[in-house]
Design a protein around this motif. Structure first.
Motif, PDB file in Angstrom:
ATOM      1  N   PHE A  18      38.094  40.250   8.662  1.00 47.17           N
ATOM      2  CA  PHE A  18      37.266  41.244   7.979  1.00 47.17           C
ATOM      3  C   PHE A  18      37.067  40.890   6.504  1.00 47.17           C
ATOM      4  N   GLN A  19      36.080  41.546   5.889  1.00 46.96           N
ATOM      5  CA  GLN A  19      35.827  41.355   4.466  1.00 46.96           C
ATOM      6  C   GLN A  19      37.008  41.911   3.672  1.00 46.96           C
ATOM      7  N   ASP A  20      37.151  41.439   2.452  1.00 49.84           N
ATOM      8  CA  ASP A  20      38.325  41.774   1.644  1.00 49.84           C
ATOM      9  C   ASP A  20      38.542  43.275   1.511  1.00 49.84           C
ATOM     10  N   ASP A  21      37.471  44.043   1.281  1.00 47.67           N
ATOM     11  CA  ASP A  21      37.620  45.483   1.109  1.00 47.67           C
ATOM     12  C   ASP A  21      38.221  46.137   2.345  1.00 47.67           C
ATOM     13  N   TYR A  22      37.772  45.719   3.530  1.00 47.94           N
ATOM     14  CA  TYR A  22      38.262  46.313   4.773  1.00 47.94           C
ATOM     15  C   TYR A  22      39.658  45.811   5.139  1.00 47.94           C
ATOM     16  N   LYS A  23      40.021  44.638   4.662  1.00 48.18           N
ATOM     17  CA  LYS A  23      41.387  44.141   4.886  1.00 48.18           C
ATOM     18  C   LYS A  23      42.406  45.104   4.286  1.00 48.18           C
ATOM     19  N   ILE A  53      55.215  56.303   3.778  1.00 50.53           N
ATOM     20  CA  ILE A  53      54.172  56.973   4.560  1.00 50.53           C
ATOM     21  C   ILE A  53      53.105  57.549   3.634  1.00 50.53           C
ATOM     22  N   LEU A  54      53.538  58.261   2.595  1.00 52.47           N
ATOM     23  CA  LEU A  54      52.589  58.895   1.675  1.00 52.47           C
ATOM     24  C   LEU A  54      51.789  57.857   0.885  1.00 52.47           C
ATOM     25  N   LYS A  55      52.446  56.751   0.515  1.00 52.54           N
ATOM     26  CA  LYS A  55      51.757  55.695  -0.233  1.00 52.54           C
ATOM     27  C   LYS A  55      50.604  55.114   0.578  1.00 52.54           C
ATOM     28  N   ASN A  56      50.849  54.812   1.846  1.00 52.49           N
ATOM     29  CA  ASN A  56      49.810  54.194   2.677  1.00 52.49           C
ATOM     30  C   ASN A  56      48.754  55.200   3.108  1.00 52.49           C
ATOM     31  N   LEU A  57      49.156  56.436   3.369  1.00 52.14           N
ATOM     32  CA  LEU A  57      48.180  57.464   3.734  1.00 52.14           C
ATOM     33  C   LEU A  57      47.254  57.768   2.555  1.00 52.14           C
ATOM     34  N   GLU A  58      47.835  57.866   1.364  1.00 49.25           N
ATOM     35  CA  GLU A  58      47.014  58.111   0.180  1.00 49.25           C
ATOM     36  C   GLU A  58      46.093  56.920  -0.083  1.00 49.25           C
ATOM     37  N   GLY A  59      46.584  55.713   0.187  1.00 51.69           N
ATOM     38  CA  GLY A  59      45.750  54.520   0.030  1.00 51.69           C
ATOM     39  C   GLY A  59      44.505  54.597   0.894  1.00 51.69           C
ATOM     40  N   ILE A  60      44.649  55.120   2.114  1.00 53.37           N
ATOM     41  CA  ILE A  60      43.511  55.252   3.029  1.00 53.37           C
ATOM     42  C   ILE A  60      42.503  56.274   2.495  1.00 53.37           C
ATOM     43  N   ILE A  61      43.004  57.445   2.075  1.00 47.23           N
ATOM     44  CA  ILE A  61      42.117  58.509   1.569  1.00 47.23           C
ATOM     45  C   ILE A  61      41.371  58.039   0.322  1.00 47.23           C
ATOM     46  N   GLU A 102      36.637  55.721  -2.885  1.00 43.67           N
ATOM     47  CA  GLU A 102      36.180  54.660  -3.797  1.00 43.67           C
ATOM     48  C   GLU A 102      35.040  53.841  -3.198  1.00 43.67           C
ATOM     49  N   HIS A 103      35.078  53.618  -1.896  1.00 38.49           N
ATOM     50  CA  HIS A 103      34.054  52.805  -1.236  1.00 38.49           C
ATOM     51  C   HIS A 103      32.953  53.659  -0.614  1.00 38.49           C
ATOM     52  N   LYS A 104      33.069  54.975  -0.775  1.00 39.98           N
ATOM     53  CA  LYS A 104      32.075  55.916  -0.227  1.00 39.98           C
ATOM     54  C   LYS A 104      31.838  55.656   1.260  1.00 39.98           C
ATOM     55  N   VAL A 105      32.928  55.713   2.002  1.00 40.23           N
ATOM     56  CA  VAL A 105      32.869  55.543   3.457  1.00 40.23           C
ATOM     57  C   VAL A 105      33.476  56.783   4.095  1.00 40.23           C
ATOM     58  N   ALA A 106      32.767  57.377   5.052  1.00 43.55           N
ATOM     59  CA  ALA A 106      33.309  58.519   5.797  1.00 43.55           C
ATOM     60  C   ALA A 106      34.271  57.966   6.856  1.00 43.55           C
ATOM     61  N   LEU A 107      35.554  58.188   6.663  1.00 44.55           N
ATOM     62  CA  LEU A 107      36.566  57.608   7.548  1.00 44.55           C
ATOM     63  C   LEU A 107      36.885  58.547   8.708  1.00 44.55           C
ATOM     64  N   ALA A 108      36.965  57.989   9.903  1.00 48.47           N
ATOM     65  CA  ALA A 108      37.400  58.742  11.086  1.00 48.47           C
ATOM     66  C   ALA A 108      38.851  58.368  11.374  1.00 48.47           C
ATOM     67  N   LEU A 109      39.752  59.293  11.134  1.00 46.49           N
ATOM     68  CA  LEU A 109      41.179  59.046  11.360  1.00 46.49           C
ATOM     69  C   LEU A 109      41.565  59.744  12.660  1.00 46.49           C
ATOM     70  N   MET A 123      25.675  62.604   1.317  1.00 48.66           N
ATOM     71  CA  MET A 123      24.673  61.705   1.895  1.00 48.66           C
ATOM     72  C   MET A 123      24.795  60.284   1.363  1.00 48.66           C
ATOM     73  N   ASP A 124      25.606  60.091   0.319  1.00 54.51           N
ATOM     74  CA  ASP A 124      25.827  58.745  -0.216  1.00 54.51           C
ATOM     75  C   ASP A 124      26.924  58.011   0.546  1.00 54.51           C
ATOM     76  N   TYR A 125      27.637  58.732   1.428  1.00 58.55           N
ATOM     77  CA  TYR A 125      28.770  58.127   2.126  1.00 58.55           C
ATOM     78  C   TYR A 125      28.307  57.406   3.384  1.00 58.55           C
ATOM     79  N   LEU A 126      28.771  56.164   3.517  1.00 59.65           N
ATOM     80  CA  LEU A 126      28.448  55.370   4.690  1.00 59.65           C
ATOM     81  C   LEU A 126      28.986  56.081   5.930  1.00 59.65           C
TER      82      LEU A 126
END
Length: 366
Positions: free
Chosen positions: A32-37, A72-80, A85-92, A332-335
């Motif tokens: 994957f691209q660096d951002d998604y890694k 756990i909190l460090k990695n979960l917060e990293g995801i949120i 920051e990347h304006k992506v609507a994440l499905a968890l 509407m700006d979120y991927l």
């Protein structure tokens, strides 16, 4: 010959399992691209932590509850934060996120805060409510506390517990019940003997914060460490414990709970979990109790309809033109959301243009 056949079958089965693993995850993270890694590393680290919640203490790589919670909190917060920051609507979805609902709620509110949606009144009303009493052209603000979008797939708690225990029971964990939750029930049998059974009362989830219950893993660690530091109230000579409890004293697997004849505890916990989340979900659906198989298109259509009704706001400006916007700021700006609502936005704007053209035509005719 029979032995040779058995050996060949075993080798074949192992090969198929390896193939299944490759099919299940055919693309390595490095592809994957660096951002998604970065996002995927947060996710895989979080998943691995939650798959080992109830592991026994070992000298090599043991992590106590304080370290576990911090990781756990460090990695979960990293995801949120990554999603914002990347304006992506994440499905968890799927494990481990159902075990982290209170923390997801807190982190979404921390990083997305409170939104204020400004819309323009379109009509007058005799109602005394300030919300409905806005005249045409009068601006009004609606303040909303940001929450994650919850879509609930329901299961029959008893059937879920049976299947989950059978297929994933050794590494699906929940909080061990405390002494206060356990009650010994004595019943007389036909042979005049007294039978002792342990009944466990569940801890109900909080409807607003989603805290509590045996699936709140961070809350379990907090409660266990706070209780572990206290002396036993029933023992006057007992000194308070100064070290943290091992993780396998805080959590246990479905498999172990079943061995201890505590299956009903899992079933009751699952029922309370679903009933509580249903109050916050914008969509809930139980495909497992349908007589016919649910098609992907049917389910997707129902989810989309629910999300549009819950998340799309239509307001009218001073010229009588309607505009649609997502309740979430810059939604509407979120991927993801931009594509999701694109056709709806087009339909609304088309209807607005048609109405505007009709009004102009009537004016010309008059």
């Amino acid at each position: 010959n029979n032995n040779n056949n058995n050996i060949n079958t075993t080798i074949k089965d192992r090969h198929l399992k390896e193939q299944d693993k490759k099919i299940a995850c055919p693309v390595p993270i490095d592809h994957f691209q660096d951002d998604y890694k970065t996002l995927l590393k947060y996710h895989t680290t979080l998943t691995n932590l939650c798959l080992q919640l109830g592991k026994a203490k070992s000298s090599s790589n043991y992590k106590g509850p304080h370290t576990y919670k911090a990781n756990i909190l460090k990695n979960l917060e990293g995801i949120i934060v990554w999603g914002k920051e990347h304006k992506v609507a994440l499905a968890l979805h799927d494990a481990p996120y159902p075990l982290l609902m209170p923390e997801i709620l807190k982190l979404v509110q921390k990083h997305y805060g409170i939104t204020t949606t400004t819309s323009t009144g379109s009509s007058s009303s005799s109602s005394s409510s300030s919300t409905n009493n806005s005249k045409r052209g009068e601006k009004k603000s609606v303040t909303t506390v940001v929450k994650p979008i919850i879509l609930l797939s329901e299961r029959n708690p008893k059937e879920y517990t049976r299947k989950r225990s059978k297929t994933h029971g050794s590494y699906t964990y929940l909080c061990r019940p405390t002494k206060d939750q356990s009650t010994v029930v004595r019943t007389n049998t036909n042979s005049s003997k007294t039978k002792k059974t342990k009944k466990i009362a569940i801890e109900s989830m909080n409807v607003t914060t989603l805290e509590g219950g045996a699936f709140d893993v961070v809350g379990c660690m907090d409660r266990a460490t706070s209780l572990f530091g206290k002396a036993d109230d029933n023992d006057d000579n007992a000194a308070p414990q100064t070290t943290s409890p091992p993780m396998n004293q805080i959590f246990y697997s479905f498999k172990e709970a079943n061995k201890q004849q505590q299956t009903q505890y899992i079933i009751d916990t699952m029922k309370n979990y679903q009933d509580t989340l249903q109050k916050s979900a914008i969509f809930s659906y139980n495909m497992f109790e349908k007589d016919t198989r649910t098609s992907v298109n049917e389910l997707a259509s129902q989810i989309k309809k629910s999300m549009i009704e819950a998340l799309l706001v239509v307001s009218e400006d001073n010229n009588g033109r309607s505009h649609n916007q997502v309740r979430m700021k810059d939604g509407m700006d979120y991927l993801g959301l931009n594509h999701f609502f694109a056709d709806v936005a087009h339909d609304i704007n088309s209807n607005n243009n048609n109405r505007r053209h009709r009004r102009l035509s009537l004016k010309r005719m008059s």
